[in-house]
Design a protein around this motif. Structure first.
Motif, PDB file in Angstrom:
ATOM      1  N   GLY A 130       0.919  -1.201   0.091  1.00  0.00           N
ATOM      2  CA  GLY A 130      -0.024   0.050   0.194  1.00  0.00           C
ATOM      3  C   GLY A 130       0.893   1.101   0.132  1.00  0.00           C
ATOM      4  O   GLY A 130       1.781   1.432  -0.839  1.00  0.00           O
ATOM      5  N   PRO A 131       0.760   2.254   0.748  1.00  0.00           N
ATOM      6  CA  PRO A 131       1.502   3.378   0.892  1.00  0.00           C
ATOM      7  C   PRO A 131       2.863   3.079   1.706  1.00  0.00           C
ATOM      8  O   PRO A 131       3.604   4.010   1.877  1.00  0.00           O
ATOM      9  CB  PRO A 131       0.524   4.395   1.752  1.00  0.00           C
ATOM     10  CG  PRO A 131      -0.416   3.518   2.520  1.00  0.00           C
ATOM     11  CD  PRO A 131      -0.338   2.170   1.711  1.00  0.00           C
ATOM     12  N   ILE A 132       3.016   2.232   2.341  1.00  0.00           N
ATOM     13  CA  ILE A 132       4.136   1.737   3.018  1.00  0.00           C
ATOM     14  C   ILE A 132       5.394   1.351   2.090  1.00  0.00           C
ATOM     15  O   ILE A 132       4.989   0.378   1.374  1.00  0.00           O
ATOM     16  CB  ILE A 132       3.945   0.744   4.221  1.00  0.00           C
ATOM     17  CG1 ILE A 132       2.837   1.179   5.008  1.00  0.00           C
ATOM     18  CG2 ILE A 132       5.414   0.543   4.906  1.00  0.00           C
ATOM     19  CD1 ILE A 132       2.524   0.273   6.098  1.00  0.00           C
ATOM     20  N   ARG A 196       5.406   0.247  19.615  1.00  0.00           N
ATOM     21  CA  ARG A 196       5.863   1.674  18.670  1.00  0.00           C
ATOM     22  C   ARG A 196       5.687   1.679  17.528  1.00  0.00           C
ATOM     23  O   ARG A 196       5.521   2.672  16.740  1.00  0.00           O
ATOM     24  CB  ARG A 196       7.463   1.726  19.046  1.00  0.00           C
ATOM     25  CG  ARG A 196       7.992   1.719  20.575  1.00  0.00           C
ATOM     26  CD  ARG A 196       9.582   1.614  20.690  1.00  0.00           C
ATOM     27  NE  ARG A 196       9.804   1.765  22.126  1.00  0.00           N
ATOM     28  CZ  ARG A 196      11.347   1.470  22.287  1.00  0.00           C
ATOM     29  NH1 ARG A 196      12.057   1.213  21.337  1.00  0.00           N
ATOM     30  NH2 ARG A 196      11.361   1.518  23.523  1.00  0.00           N
ATOM     31  N   LEU A 197       5.982   0.343  16.670  1.00  0.00           N
ATOM     32  CA  LEU A 197       5.741   0.708  15.137  1.00  0.00           C
ATOM     33  C   LEU A 197       4.264   0.787  14.853  1.00  0.00           C
ATOM     34  O   LEU A 197       4.010   1.712  14.029  1.00  0.00           O
ATOM     35  CB  LEU A 197       6.042  -0.848  14.521  1.00  0.00           C
ATOM     36  CG  LEU A 197       7.580  -1.229  14.235  1.00  0.00           C
ATOM     37  CD1 LEU A 197       7.523  -2.856  14.089  1.00  0.00           C
ATOM     38  CD2 LEU A 197       8.176  -0.189  13.318  1.00  0.00           C
ATOM     39  N   ARG A 198       3.333   0.358  15.812  1.00  0.00           N
ATOM     40  CA  ARG A 198       1.891   0.620  15.388  1.00  0.00           C
ATOM     41  C   ARG A 198       1.717   2.135  15.420  1.00  0.00           C
ATOM     42  O   ARG A 198       0.854   2.842  14.681  1.00  0.00           O
ATOM     43  CB  ARG A 198       1.123  -0.099  16.382  1.00  0.00           C
ATOM     44  CG  ARG A 198       1.142  -1.590  16.062  1.00  0.00           C
ATOM     45  CD  ARG A 198       0.015  -2.410  17.031  1.00  0.00           C
ATOM     46  NE  ARG A 198      -0.196  -3.659  16.395  1.00  0.00           N
ATOM     47  CZ  ARG A 198      -0.502  -4.746  16.975  1.00  0.00           C
ATOM     48  NH1 ARG A 198      -0.472  -4.626  18.620  1.00  0.00           N
ATOM     49  NH2 ARG A 198      -0.809  -5.825  16.582  1.00  0.00           N
ATOM     50  N   LYS A 199       2.189   2.773  16.656  1.00  0.00           N
ATOM     51  CA  LYS A 199       2.033   4.152  16.987  1.00  0.00           C
ATOM     52  C   LYS A 199       2.559   5.138  15.749  1.00  0.00           C
ATOM     53  O   LYS A 199       1.846   6.123  15.330  1.00  0.00           O
ATOM     54  CB  LYS A 199       2.469   4.628  18.129  1.00  0.00           C
ATOM     55  CG  LYS A 199       1.934   3.944  19.359  1.00  0.00           C
ATOM     56  CD  LYS A 199       2.598   4.645  20.722  1.00  0.00           C
ATOM     57  CE  LYS A 199       1.804   3.802  21.966  1.00  0.00           C
ATOM     58  NZ  LYS A 199       2.390   4.332  23.186  1.00  0.00           N
ATOM     59  N   LYS A 200       3.813   4.628  15.179  1.00  0.00           N
ATOM     60  CA  LYS A 200       4.519   5.410  14.331  1.00  0.00           C
ATOM     61  C   LYS A 200       3.772   5.292  12.985  1.00  0.00           C
ATOM     62  O   LYS A 200       3.621   6.405  12.132  1.00  0.00           O
ATOM     63  CB  LYS A 200       5.775   5.085  14.179  1.00  0.00           C
ATOM     64  CG  LYS A 200       6.803   5.263  15.217  1.00  0.00           C
ATOM     65  CD  LYS A 200       8.151   4.961  15.232  1.00  0.00           C
ATOM     66  CE  LYS A 200       9.145   5.605  16.424  1.00  0.00           C
ATOM     67  NZ  LYS A 200      10.523   5.282  16.474  1.00  0.00           N
ATOM     68  N   LEU A 201       3.054   4.008  12.684  1.00  0.00           N
ATOM     69  CA  LEU A 201       2.610   3.707  11.430  1.00  0.00           C
ATOM     70  C   LEU A 201       1.217   4.569  11.466  1.00  0.00           C
ATOM     71  O   LEU A 201       0.674   5.215  10.341  1.00  0.00           O
ATOM     72  CB  LEU A 201       2.318   2.287  11.033  1.00  0.00           C
ATOM     73  CG  LEU A 201       3.488   1.693  10.705  1.00  0.00           C
ATOM     74  CD1 LEU A 201       3.282   0.208  10.743  1.00  0.00           C
ATOM     75  CD2 LEU A 201       4.054   2.022   9.351  1.00  0.00           C
ATOM     76  N   GLU A 202       0.476   4.573  12.431  1.00  0.00           N
ATOM     77  CA  GLU A 202      -0.721   5.323  12.632  1.00  0.00           C
ATOM     78  C   GLU A 202      -0.659   6.820  12.597  1.00  0.00           C
ATOM     79  O   GLU A 202      -1.584   7.500  11.786  1.00  0.00           O
ATOM     80  CB  GLU A 202      -1.616   4.593  13.869  1.00  0.00           C
ATOM     81  CG  GLU A 202      -2.946   5.123  13.991  1.00  0.00           C
ATOM     82  CD  GLU A 202      -3.693   4.520  14.975  1.00  0.00           C
ATOM     83  OE1 GLU A 202      -4.964   4.688  15.262  1.00  0.00           O
ATOM     84  OE2 GLU A 202      -3.005   3.696  15.903  1.00  0.00           O
ATOM     85  N   ALA A 204       1.434   8.258  11.147  1.00  0.00           N
ATOM     86  CA  ALA A 204       2.090   8.565   9.830  1.00  0.00           C
ATOM     87  C   ALA A 204       0.811   8.476   8.803  1.00  0.00           C
ATOM     88  O   ALA A 204       0.936   9.124   7.744  1.00  0.00           O
ATOM     89  CB  ALA A 204       3.238   7.757   8.952  1.00  0.00           C
ATOM     90  N   GLY A 205       0.053   7.629   8.813  1.00  0.00           N
ATOM     91  CA  GLY A 205      -0.962   7.579   7.982  1.00  0.00           C
ATOM     92  C   GLY A 205      -2.231   6.870   8.436  1.00  0.00           C
ATOM     93  O   GLY A 205      -3.172   6.265   7.645  1.00  0.00           O
ATOM     94  N   SER A 206      -2.536   6.710   9.504  1.00  0.00           N
ATOM     95  CA  SER A 206      -3.873   6.160  10.205  1.00  0.00           C
ATOM     96  C   SER A 206      -3.770   4.546   9.611  1.00  0.00           C
ATOM     97  O   SER A 206      -4.874   4.111   9.444  1.00  0.00           O
ATOM     98  CB  SER A 206      -5.131   6.645   9.703  1.00  0.00           C
ATOM     99  OG  SER A 206      -5.186   8.042  10.365  1.00  0.00           O
ATOM    100  N   LEU A 207      -2.559   4.044   9.795  1.00  0.00           N
ATOM    101  CA  LEU A 207      -2.419   2.705   9.088  1.00  0.00           C
ATOM    102  C   LEU A 207      -2.314   1.558  10.198  1.00  0.00           C
ATOM    103  O   LEU A 207      -1.673   1.865  11.376  1.00  0.00           O
ATOM    104  CB  LEU A 207      -1.269   2.486   8.195  1.00  0.00           C
ATOM    105  CG  LEU A 207      -1.153   3.513   7.100  1.00  0.00           C
ATOM    106  CD1 LEU A 207       0.175   3.174   6.263  1.00  0.00           C
ATOM    107  CD2 LEU A 207      -2.204   3.167   6.022  1.00  0.00           C
ATOM    108  N   LYS A 208      -2.764   0.415  10.068  1.00  0.00           N
ATOM    109  CA  LYS A 208      -2.950  -0.510  11.248  1.00  0.00           C
ATOM    110  C   LYS A 208      -2.698  -1.842  10.638  1.00  0.00           C
ATOM    111  O   LYS A 208      -3.602  -2.992  10.346  1.00  0.00           O
ATOM    112  CB  LYS A 208      -4.223  -0.583  11.767  1.00  0.00           C
ATOM    113  CG  LYS A 208      -4.501   0.634  12.557  1.00  0.00           C
ATOM    114  CD  LYS A 208      -5.707   0.591  13.483  1.00  0.00           C
ATOM    115  CE  LYS A 208      -6.219   1.977  14.297  1.00  0.00           C
ATOM    116  NZ  LYS A 208      -7.120   1.666  15.082  1.00  0.00           N
TER     117      LYS A 208
END
Length: 224
Positions: A130-132, A196-202, A204-208
């Motif tokens: 996706g956008p990652i 930490r990864l979840r917080k940073k991804l969310e 950056a783009g509300s991604l889970k």
């Protein structure tokens, strides 16, 4: 990524191990064929660097034995200049690529990076979900055009999950692939990295994209 480095020349082995660690690899070192077989049987590797001219059990026999025992991680062979017969034997034994001594460390790292990607089914250094976008060469991660600020271990966890999309990956597996053999491991730390990864991804783009499967581990699912 976890690498097995098999080289009997101590100075070269130390230099390569340092370079691999600087490039983000977790490294186990073996000075001879017997120890290489022990490591190869006991631990899960993403790639191996195998010198063929080893004392005792030579590199060809190590490769043949590991392949007979269904160890499928890619193996990069190191050979002496001019010994083309040795290179052929190494490839026929189950090696995946070779590098002739002397060589530039940058080329070795590039070849290892390519072997790891291809073994996971990716041909490009950029792994897109996706956008990652995760660049295995520069070890940078972007969401759309924004670059994520990740620690080395956060990157290692995300890289492993993205190279194994839609697979259930246990905490034990992640621990084995990001820590070295002698490291004091605590699988609970994996939960911290995931958090930490979840917080940073969310942010950056509300991604889970990282799912938790209770009692089983984690799964990376590419966001749309």
């Amino acid at each position: 990524m976890r690498a097995l480095l098999v080289e009997d020349e101590e100075l070269l082995r130390q230099q390569l191990a340092n370079s691999l660690r600087e490039a983000g690899y977790t490294v186990d070192e073996a000075p001879d064929g017997e120890e290489a077989l022990y490591f190869g049987r006991e631990f899960p590797y993403d790639v191996a660097v195998m010198d063929l001219g080893l004392p005792g059990v030579d590199g060809i026999e190590v490769i043949e034995t590991l392949r007979r025992e269904d160890k499928h991680f890619p193996i990069l062979i190191l050979t002496a200049r001019g010994h083309w017969q040795e290179r052929v034997r190494g490839l026929e034994a189950g090696g995946d690529d070779y590098l002739v001594k002397p060589f530039h460390t940058e080329e070795l790292l590039a070849r290892l990076n390519a072997l790891v990607r291809r073994s996971a089914g990716f041909s490009s250094p950029s792994i897109k979900a996706g956008p990652i976008v995760l660049d295995t060469s520069s070890q940078r991660v972007r969401v759309a055009e924004a670059e994520l600020d990740l620690t080395s271990y956060e990157y290692k966890v995300l890289e492993y999950l993205m190279l194994h999309p839609d697979e259930v990956v246990s905490k034990t597996t992640l621990t084995e692939h990001i820590y070295e053999q002698d490291c004091d491991r605590d699988s609970n730390v994996i939960e911290v990295f995931i958090g930490r990864l979840r917080k940073k991804l969310e942010a950056a783009g509300s991604l889970k994209p990282i799912e938790t499967l209770r009692g089983r581990g984690y799964r990376f699912v590419a966001p749309e």
